[in-house]
Design an enzyme around this catalytic site. Sequence first.
Site, PDB file in Angstrom:
ATOM      1  CD  GLU A  66      17.785  75.950  27.835  1.00 44.00           C
ATOM      2  OE1 GLU A  66      18.312  74.874  27.522  1.00 44.00           O
ATOM      3  OE2 GLU A  66      16.701  76.348  27.345  1.00 44.00           O
ATOM      4  CG  HIS A 104      14.033  65.240  15.009  1.00 43.28           C
ATOM      5  ND1 HIS A 104      15.170  64.924  14.324  1.00 43.28           N
ATOM      6  CD2 HIS A 104      14.375  66.233  15.866  1.00 43.28           C
ATOM      7  CE1 HIS A 104      16.165  65.704  14.737  1.00 43.28           C
ATOM      8  NE2 HIS A 104      15.703  66.509  15.679  1.00 43.28           N
ATOM      9  CG  ASP A 109      21.185  70.635  26.045  1.00 46.72           C
ATOM     10  OD1 ASP A 109      20.948  70.725  24.833  1.00 46.72           O
ATOM     11  OD2 ASP A 109      20.312  70.351  26.882  1.00 46.72           O
ATOM     12  CG  HIS A 115      14.665  64.977  19.343  1.00 49.07           C
ATOM     13  ND1 HIS A 115      15.944  65.119  19.822  1.00 49.07           N
ATOM     14  CD2 HIS A 115      13.924  65.912  19.966  1.00 49.07           C
ATOM     15  CE1 HIS A 115      15.969  66.117  20.682  1.00 49.07           C
ATOM     16  NE2 HIS A 115      14.753  66.611  20.792  1.00 49.07           N
ATOM     17  NE  ARG A 173      23.641  61.256  18.878  1.00 50.65           N
ATOM     18  CZ  ARG A 173      23.394  62.123  17.924  1.00 50.65           C
ATOM     19  NH1 ARG A 173      22.463  63.055  18.085  1.00 50.65           N
ATOM     20  NH2 ARG A 173      24.054  62.072  16.782  1.00 50.65           N
ATOM     21  CD  GLU A 228      21.232  65.887  24.203  1.00 48.47           C
ATOM     22  OE1 GLU A 228      21.329  64.847  24.893  1.00 48.47           O
ATOM     23  OE2 GLU A 228      20.889  65.863  23.009  1.00 48.47           O
TER      24      GLU A 228
HETATM   25  C1  UD1 Z   1      20.285  67.481  18.023  1.00 49.37           C
HETATM   26  C2  UD1 Z   1      20.999  67.685  19.369  1.00 49.37           C
HETATM   27  C3  UD1 Z   1      19.993  67.551  20.513  1.00 49.37           C
HETATM   28  C4  UD1 Z   1      18.796  68.466  20.301  1.00 49.37           C
HETATM   29  C5  UD1 Z   1      18.178  68.189  18.935  1.00 49.37           C
HETATM   30  C6  UD1 Z   1      17.049  69.146  18.666  1.00 49.37           C
HETATM   31  C7  UD1 Z   1      23.295  66.937  19.684  1.00 49.37           C
HETATM   32  C8  UD1 Z   1      24.203  65.797  19.920  1.00 49.37           C
HETATM   33  N1  UD1 Z   1      21.988  66.654  19.531  1.00 49.37           N
HETATM   34  O1  UD1 Z   1      19.849  66.126  17.941  1.00 49.37           O
HETATM   35  O2  UD1 Z   1      20.635  67.919  21.724  1.00 49.37           O
HETATM   36  O3  UD1 Z   1      17.856  68.215  21.320  1.00 49.37           O
HETATM   37  O4  UD1 Z   1      19.187  68.366  17.924  1.00 49.37           O
HETATM   38  O5  UD1 Z   1      16.260  68.726  17.608  1.00 49.37           O
HETATM   39  O6  UD1 Z   1      23.736  68.061  19.609  1.00 49.37           O
HETATM   40  N2  UD1 Z   1      18.570  66.057  10.034  1.00 49.37           N
HETATM   41  C9  UD1 Z   1      18.183  66.517   8.797  1.00 49.37           C
HETATM   42  N3  UD1 Z   1      17.781  67.832   8.683  1.00 49.37           N
HETATM   43  C10 UD1 Z   1      17.753  68.688   9.734  1.00 49.37           C
HETATM   44  C11 UD1 Z   1      18.137  68.204  10.988  1.00 49.37           C
HETATM   45  C12 UD1 Z   1      18.558  66.882  11.121  1.00 49.37           C
HETATM   46  O7  UD1 Z   1      18.187  65.784   7.825  1.00 49.37           O
HETATM   47  O8  UD1 Z   1      17.405  69.858   9.568  1.00 49.37           O
HETATM   48  C13 UD1 Z   1      19.057  64.650  10.163  1.00 49.37           C
HETATM   49  C14 UD1 Z   1      20.434  64.460   9.519  1.00 49.37           C
HETATM   50  O9  UD1 Z   1      20.498  63.178   8.958  1.00 49.37           O
HETATM   51  C15 UD1 Z   1      21.368  64.564  10.730  1.00 49.37           C
HETATM   52  C16 UD1 Z   1      20.534  63.868  11.776  1.00 49.37           C
HETATM   53  O10 UD1 Z   1      19.190  64.299  11.536  1.00 49.37           O
HETATM   54  O11 UD1 Z   1      22.628  63.957  10.517  1.00 49.37           O
HETATM   55  C17 UD1 Z   1      20.936  64.081  13.203  1.00 49.37           C
HETATM   56  O12 UD1 Z   1      21.114  65.457  13.524  1.00 49.37           O
HETATM   57  P1  UD1 Z   1      21.912  65.821  14.896  1.00 49.37           P
HETATM   58  O13 UD1 Z   1      21.886  67.302  15.047  1.00 49.37           O
HETATM   59  O14 UD1 Z   1      23.220  65.164  14.927  1.00 49.37           O
HETATM   60  O15 UD1 Z   1      21.051  65.119  16.023  1.00 49.37           O
HETATM   61  P2  UD1 Z   1      19.580  65.419  16.543  1.00 49.37           P
HETATM   62  O16 UD1 Z   1      18.954  64.111  16.887  1.00 49.37           O
HETATM   63  O17 UD1 Z   1      18.882  66.312  15.604  1.00 49.37           O
HETATM   64  N1  UDP Z   2       9.218  72.689  17.227  1.00 52.16           N
HETATM   65  C1  UDP Z   2       8.989  73.222  15.946  1.00 52.16           C
HETATM   66  N2  UDP Z   2       8.465  72.401  14.984  1.00 52.16           N
HETATM   67  C2  UDP Z   2       8.173  71.090  15.215  1.00 52.16           C
HETATM   68  C3  UDP Z   2       8.434  70.560  16.501  1.00 52.16           C
HETATM   69  C4  UDP Z   2       8.962  71.384  17.472  1.00 52.16           C
HETATM   70  O1  UDP Z   2       9.233  74.402  15.706  1.00 52.16           O
HETATM   71  O2  UDP Z   2       7.688  70.414  14.294  1.00 52.16           O
HETATM   72  C5  UDP Z   2       9.811  73.576  18.256  1.00 52.16           C
HETATM   73  C6  UDP Z   2       9.168  73.552  19.627  1.00 52.16           C
HETATM   74  O3  UDP Z   2       8.153  74.512  19.730  1.00 52.16           O
HETATM   75  C7  UDP Z   2      10.340  73.843  20.551  1.00 52.16           C
HETATM   76  C8  UDP Z   2      11.535  73.277  19.809  1.00 52.16           C
HETATM   77  O4  UDP Z   2      11.127  73.098  18.459  1.00 52.16           O
HETATM   78  O5  UDP Z   2      10.571  75.235  20.685  1.00 52.16           O
HETATM   79  C9  UDP Z   2      11.969  71.964  20.409  1.00 52.16           C
HETATM   80  O6  UDP Z   2      12.932  71.371  19.585  1.00 52.16           O
HETATM   81  P1  UDP Z   2      13.392  69.856  19.749  1.00 52.16           P
HETATM   82  O7  UDP Z   2      12.300  69.075  20.393  1.00 52.16           O
HETATM   83  O8  UDP Z   2      13.886  69.434  18.411  1.00 52.16           O
HETATM   84  O9  UDP Z   2      14.676  69.983  20.684  1.00 52.16           O
HETATM   85  P2  UDP Z   2      14.882  70.047  22.279  1.00 52.16           P
HETATM   86  O10 UDP Z   2      14.084  71.186  22.806  1.00 52.16           O
HETATM   87  O11 UDP Z   2      14.462  68.724  22.838  1.00 52.16           O
HETATM   88  O12 UDP Z   2      16.355  70.237  22.418  1.00 52.16           O
END
Ligand code: UD1
Ligand code: UDP
Length: 375
Positions: free
Chosen positions: A120, A249, A98, A216, A218, A134
């Site tokens: 999924e 995160h 999602d 994490h 939004r 999502e």
């Molecule tokens: C995203 C997904 C969310 C998912 C989550 C898992 C969307 C809209 N959101 O949210 O559904 O549950 O990932 O974790 O698709 N960043 C880094 N390094 C990384 C990752 C993120 O620096 O490796 C920072 C960056 O500044 C980036 C920001 O986090 O711009 C947001 O990343 P984004 O993927 O847009 O949103 P998430 O909150 O990570």
């Molecule tokens: N996870 C990880 N390292 C961390 C925290 C979580 O590998 O420090 C794994 C966790 O086991 C799970 C996945 O990341 O499989 C969950 O990711 P996240 O919570 O970012 O996203 P969501 O599942 O809410 O979309």
Amino acid sequence: MKKKNLIVFGTRPEAIKMAPLVKAFQKQHEHFETKVCITAQHREMLDQVLSFFEITPDYDLDLMKPNQNLYGLTADIITGLKPVLEDFHPDYVYVHGDTTTTMATSLAAFYAGAKVCHVEAGLRTHNMKSPFPEEMNRCVTGVVSEIHFAPTTTSRDNLVAENKSQESILVTGNTVIDALEFSVNKVKSESYKDHEVEKLKELLDTSRRLVLVTGHRRENHGQGFINICKALRQLAEDNADIEIVYPVHLNPNVQKPVYDLLGDIPNIKLIAPLSYPAFVWLMDQSYLIITDSGGVQEEAPSLGKPVLVMRDTTERPEAVDAGTVKLVGTDATLIVSEANKLLADERAYKEMSKLHNPYGDGKACIRIVDHISKN
Ligand code: UD1
Ligand code: UDP
């Protein structure tokens, strides 16, 4: 002629849950030509997963920007995928769950005339604002998908209620359990050395009960995170015998409030995101998990760990129904009272600590590969 598969993902949880599918298709290379494309919606958090599962992508769109927004990200994914789809001409494009990567990729694949396969599929809260964005992402992906791989019968029923045909849906179990099994087996092997686990062993105070936290979402940014931090501070103060460990995160909307509000509390340890096996190890060590994560809600029941979910809705009702996961929202008072209850009342704790597997049996990827072989 080999069937051509393109597997696309962009974030940490998609990578964890698609990695075993990549492996399963690659084993069947005499029947399938399988390529991997990463959007790199996440960067470091995605690369950690690729490295553990030893996956080298064929295409890397390398899209992540600091503090990115939904508009730019969505547009960049769609335009970034065009040359990939035109180069490879896949028969099937696989997306997961999602995220923005999922939704935008499914649209691009639909434009290219490929069959969109949604892994999924069918999770719903029936509330477009929670989780945001999502719930919209998975509904849109559902509309353009030809094959829906639903993890549970509940998710299948959601799709049937939206008039998707029975023939387009296969209940597979969730691939996260396949990933969990892969991880546990790899970690057990003689040659495996995990430096992160060794570092964690040095960091943890084993005389205290471990409360593991992640967050994490939004819709929790802003006031939600301020409430969450208040609750964690209170919990740490109320219970000198616990240690809260929180791998934070990398989203700056999470980093800032968490480090500002919780950086100075002796029994709260804020750490960098962990690699998958180290995080699984830490879940296994924990007494209680407090999270807003989707994936963690699925993994924790397999490890017998009780979970308090800091959300108002969940698309994963199976463990809530079984009594091992409880929704507490982002109300600080409720988070503290529910956590304190589990920390103080052994009976309440035991009732929530059942080991069960409502989300899968570790064979989801085999079912997906078999289904595509016959398609
Ligand atoms: C995203 C997904 C969310 C998912 C989550 C898992 C969307 C809209 N959101 O949210 O559904 O549950 O990932 O974790 O698709 N960043 C880094 N390094 C990384 C990752 C993120 O620096 O490796 C920072 C960056 O500044 C980036 C920001 O986090 O711009 C947001 O990343 P984004 O993927 O847009 O949103 P998430 O909150 O990570
Ligand atoms: N996870 C990880 N390292 C961390 C925290 C979580 O590998 O420090 C794994 C966790 O086991 C799970 C996945 O990341 O499989 C969950 O990711 P996240 O919570 O970012 O996203 P969501 O599942 O809410 O979309």
